[in-house]
Design a protein around this motif. Structure first.
Motif, mmCIF file in Angstrom:
data_model
loop_
_atom_site.group_PDB
_atom_site.id
_atom_site.type_symbol
_atom_site.label_atom_id
_atom_site.label_comp_id
_atom_site.label_asym_id
_atom_site.label_seq_id
_atom_site.Cartn_x
_atom_site.Cartn_y
_atom_site.Cartn_z
ATOM 1 N N PRO B 118 0.808 -1.225 0.000
ATOM 2 C CA PRO B 118 0.000 0.000 0.000
ATOM 3 C C PRO B 118 0.844 1.280 0.000
ATOM 4 C CG PRO B 118 -0.891 -1.589 1.569
ATOM 5 C CD PRO B 118 0.405 -2.166 1.064
ATOM 6 N N ARG B 119 2.028 1.247 0.596
ATOM 7 C CA ARG B 119 2.845 2.465 0.616
ATOM 8 C C ARG B 119 3.265 2.903 -0.787
ATOM 9 N NH1 ARG B 119 7.750 1.766 4.239
ATOM 10 N NH2 ARG B 119 8.210 3.870 3.511
ATOM 11 N N VAL B 121 1.248 2.909 -3.339
ATOM 12 C CA VAL B 121 0.098 3.432 -4.075
ATOM 13 C C VAL B 121 0.250 4.927 -4.404
ATOM 14 C CG1 VAL B 121 -2.395 3.877 -3.957
ATOM 15 C CG2 VAL B 121 -1.488 1.611 -3.365
ATOM 16 N N ARG B 141 -4.218 -0.212 -7.029
ATOM 17 C CA ARG B 141 -4.513 -1.151 -5.945
ATOM 18 C C ARG B 141 -3.237 -1.842 -5.474
ATOM 19 N NH1 ARG B 141 -9.694 -3.135 -5.455
ATOM 20 N NH2 ARG B 141 -11.261 -1.992 -6.671
ATOM 21 N N ALA B 142 -3.295 -2.436 -4.270
ATOM 22 C CA ALA B 142 -2.131 -3.151 -3.732
ATOM 23 C C ALA B 142 -2.564 -4.494 -3.188
ATOM 24 C CB ALA B 142 -1.481 -2.329 -2.617
ATOM 25 N N ASN B 144 -0.844 -5.999 -0.959
ATOM 26 C CA ASN B 144 -0.345 -5.993 0.419
ATOM 27 C C ASN B 144 0.628 -7.135 0.706
ATOM 28 O OD1 ASN B 144 -0.006 -4.906 2.919
ATOM 29 N ND2 ASN B 144 -1.892 -5.706 3.796
ATOM 30 N N GLU B 164 -7.565 -9.271 -6.381
ATOM 31 C CA GLU B 164 -7.557 -7.814 -6.606
ATOM 32 C C GLU B 164 -7.937 -7.491 -8.055
ATOM 33 O OE1 GLU B 164 -7.368 -4.467 -4.304
ATOM 34 O OE2 GLU B 164 -6.846 -6.489 -3.632
ATOM 35 N N GLY C 224 1.810 4.933 5.693
ATOM 36 C CA GLY C 224 1.681 5.133 4.252
ATOM 37 C C GLY C 224 2.986 5.516 3.582
ATOM 38 N N GLU D 170 -9.141 3.610 6.888
ATOM 39 C CA GLU D 170 -9.337 2.295 6.264
ATOM 40 C C GLU D 170 -9.741 2.375 4.792
ATOM 41 O OE1 GLU D 170 -12.153 0.445 8.958
ATOM 42 O OE2 GLU D 170 -10.760 0.940 10.589
ATOM 43 N N GLY D 173 -7.252 5.355 2.812
ATOM 44 C CA GLY D 173 -5.802 5.308 2.932
ATOM 45 C C GLY D 173 -5.233 6.634 3.404
ATOM 46 N N GLU D 175 -3.287 9.233 5.409
ATOM 47 C CA GLU D 175 -2.083 9.174 6.248
ATOM 48 C C GLU D 175 -2.104 10.286 7.293
ATOM 49 O OE1 GLU D 175 0.240 7.853 2.164
ATOM 50 O OE2 GLU D 175 1.043 9.516 3.342
#
Lengths: 241, 241, 241, 241, 241, 241
Positions: B118-119, B121, B141-142, B144, B164, C224, D170, D173, D175
């Motif tokens: 997710p980081r 994205v 999308r991720a 994860n 996904e 993030g 959630e 996303g 941050e």
């Protein structure tokens, strides 16, 4: 590999220029299947010309695919009917404007486009924006000559193209030039050597990208916007869904 | 033709996956010169990893060009150091993210990207926007999973990638999928066959575009933003200009 | 409060100019911890220079935080490695370009930026857009002097900066000027008094914003995109997630 | 230093909350001059409320400057009359929305805003876009409570704010979180500690930025859009220009 | 049908010009109810003037609706208080800037706006962008005359307007001109005949669109951002929601 | 006044629905000249259908103008051939999509569009963006029914349209609904009464705007992009310019 190159207008001498550029760009094993529009305008200089050229072009694409084309190049810088062509084709369809802009964004941080008539400037500006190149394209310029004059008055065409290119470099900070008309394909090499920065002809760019796409086996998505046109024969009956 | 493919991270197994994809995509006459990063992070998962990988990558590009490379592929989906690489290279430099997005915009009107963590994205969203694909990309999308888990836990990777992808098709209306990590290259064909829409692996896309660009004789513009780095040795003397 | 100011290039005289500006801007209780890059390019004039300066800069940020820095200023107008720095830092990290643009958008509806070399124009334009100032910035201009000439040929630098500022006011309708190079910090006050509109030096702007951010107790989000870099030591084992 | 903080609405308890937040944020030497709107709406919940609050606010700004204010904070998240205030003021004028977004973009790559009523969502979305934060802000959310209920029904306000914040983390996303109402200032610290990511209160952010701007000696540009209002007394005579 | 046309400033001669244009544009059955602002600035030349004119304008709109107005035209090119007016009105509210831009985008692919003072240029640019006309508007130009000089010095106004129009055609490639001030309404026909391209006066455009909207029975949405202002009398009691 | 309404597809029952809506909207003195496409697709569901419908539509526009049409309405929500139609027409040409969006932006701050098939969603999204409504349109939704099913299965059409409208209100925060198909014109009043927010039918909107434009005497610009198509008969001779 077989690349179908369609010149949407009906001027065969222009198809000749386009075919030469495509063949010069093509890899050894690639066959260029170049066609001229049938009963279409002599040149594409605006939205009406585009509209009148597209139906015949779509037929040509369907026919070319039936005879084995692996990918298609629409050889007019307005990319007329590009989305419609993607709907009817299975293989990838490359517009020379989109291809040239993709190459330009790879080779340079900023570039300018030079086209024929001023009336085409907003047409191309809108394409530049739609293709996501708006922040990379400095300016769309015009040499103020009709498309067919590239062929009938080449000396003037060269002189004006060179003058406008020099303005693009000096005033726009252009790091590369995109030629904004398929009929300028034969001036690309000369212009690049004269000014010393990359000059991108859409026919060459699109031919190479078409080879790349077909070579990778890519096919146009048949889900969503580019799905084949629907058969509506059942729609007029009650309850169709 | 010689295409230099640099994996900026230091994980040789990932270079192996990348090299396989590049060789599978390459035309018969093309030699793939694949390299792993030297003393760089084991995977690129964020801005710091990118930063730590780029200096070695630039040296690798200069060295590869000295030994005959015609074009370069940066085989990490964050396209780390892409602009810097264009500065030091004479030949075209292709980032796998930019290449994949250009292919996706040709094959489909709307697509989604699926990456690892997710980081990444926001990193990829910013690239999508910078490359002009913002209005065509539905969502990034991720799955994860860390990058290296693609190799160490392939079953989980496949399961999550498929899940996904199905969400992208159902919720996003994605007409094509872009794989958002070089390490996913070997999953491309399987995924595309499973879901029935085009799936685009950046390594394949970039290899074909690199061949196309080099085949056309295109060179990076050496005027403006991508000019070679300046020699500053004279700048510290009075009056340098 | 302790503000860490890192000049990413290796020219100590430039760090001196930067430190003077930062100290002049700082509040009484603020300690400016100014550093020069170690083994980095003598000036940052393009993407390669940025890339070569960032790894050392990240180490400097980590070390400065260990010795008590509350916030960090990256004192180069290209904001090299800004996102990576935010990943490794706990405290806020301020780029002088982003800070100067935030100040400019507060003081004026329209402004222009004036930098050193033309090759930096697209670099800065892309930052302006990424930071959301695209519709407020009229133009990015260049005085066409290398960074180090600001120090070695100050008379030419002043003359060209003044000339370009006058063009920005007359042709762009600029209501304020942003100085597009950390090395111009000492010209800010003179230029503002000469032309009578606000002139914004990024070092001053960033120092004040760093004090403000640290004073409010703000810390960089560690969820993030700016989370600390991951430890990948476990990733190569099966099942890592 | 003297910072003028104007609450444009006429609810004194809300000014009290705002003044507390501003004083908590202020540096030792800073005097906070907090004011309530005179004959203005009890809360700002839409465009009409904004419009009815601005004339009195402009008078308050002019009066505060006459009594020595160095900078001004408009303590309503809609930033009502911000441009008009910059026209009448010599010192910098900070809107709490713009300030909070600038801080958010510094601390996080992606954030969400949470405001009071759903009708304010489009108002804030347009500000986010105008301030250049559109690509960083994931979503503007509303707790669906009137502004004054923050004070009269704090338990519900806290519960809904926490619930919405968790959705932002959630689903979006996010941050970091930006509080989209000046009346939420006293919930900032609690919320940040509860959810563990930065929460940004505009009053705090704007107070610190106002101190920073005034401390640097910045003044609003008096050329162009923010020039003082014109005296039109001569305009009705022939030939005025 | 009854169209309420409010000139937000307090200059009756300007209302006269506006009313003449509105009546000339109106269909036979339409009654134009034209009003001048009460205790508002003599002209709207910036944000403060806008802010001081809006409260009285909102009262005028409410009163006009009570006496039977079917739609409202705000006859100032800055569209002051347009969103607030939509909140208090049941019928459609048309701003002359938004109306003129909608007409311009229908008649031409590219146009330029010509206003009075340079300080209004950023104001109008921001409206152009907010209304989605940014990619169609080439440039916002100013004749550098106060609003009231259109009346007191008509010869100069005509000369400068014509000169600026010719620059718009030659330099911008403008295909149509939008008059950027309600006080220019009486110059529209003359200018269009002189230069031979469409010239769009906002008063005319807005009057016709107001007739069209009212004729179709359209009413402003009372859900969301344009809902009537809330009655806050209950909000100060505990538990209001 | 005479408004020419062209249904580009060849389904006469749909023209009937369209003509009824246009006549219901028209002012007493207006004559609606409604036509069905000749040898065009039975419905317009994608780019190919658009392309095949446009040449006949252009001929119809030219013919209608010859018999006295003052303005034209293209009654298909994809606005097929709108720019080409403006090239061949002297009077204003209104697309029902552009008209509906202009009305929607006047009545509401945020709205959603509901169309027939999912494949039309990207088509309409691109129009929304091109017309500058991108930041006002929350979402383009589809009821997943073919165009002709609106006529053959009206019960299902109503049920799905109502369900999708409720989702738009609840999930999107839509303050108004735009009907994304000309064939939905007869459902507009029912839907608006059922859900209590404005519902905008493009045929009604376009008819009223066409009357407004023609009533004001506006003509399409014949300079630049919408100039009449060029006569190319002289271009093939040397020296044409």
């Amino acid at each position: 590999m077989r690349i179908h190159v369609i010149n949407p207008n009906s001027t065969a001498t222009m198809t000749h220029t386009i075919a030469q550029a495509a063949r010069a760009a093509a890899s050894p094993g690639t066959k260029i299947d170049a066609e001229t529009g049938t009963n279409t305008p002599a040149s594409i200089e605006g939205y009406r010309d585009e509209a009148m050229a597209v139906p015949a072009m779509l037929q040509a694409i369907i026919a070319a695919e039936a005879r084995g084309a692996d990918a298609h190049v629409i050889a007019c810088f307005d990319d007329p009917g590009l989305a419609a062509a993607r709907e009817v084709a299975k293989g990838p369809v490359i517009g020379i404007c989109q291809a040239a802009l993709q190459v330009a964004m790879t080779l340079a941080a900023r570039f300018s486009v030079i086209t024929t008539l001023p009336r085409s400037v907003p047409v191309i500006e809108d394409l530049v924006r739609a293709y996501g190149a708006g922040h990379h394209c400095r300016k769309v310029r015009a040499v103020n000559l009709p498309v067919l004059a590239l062929d009938t008055d080449p000396a003037t065409a060269r002189a004006r193209l060179l003058a406008e290119t020099r303005l693009a470099i000096e005033q726009d900070g252009a790091e590369a030039i995109v030629l904004g008309c398929a009929g300028m394909a034969d001036l690309c090499s000369w212009l690049s050597h004269t000014v010393g920065i990359p000059v991108i002809d859409g026919v060459t760019a699109a031919t190479k990208l078409a080879e790349a796409m077909a070579g990778a086996g890519y096919l146009t998505s048949k889900t969503g916007a580019y799905a084949y046109p629907r058969d509506k024969s059942a729609d007029k009956m009650t309850g169709a869904a």
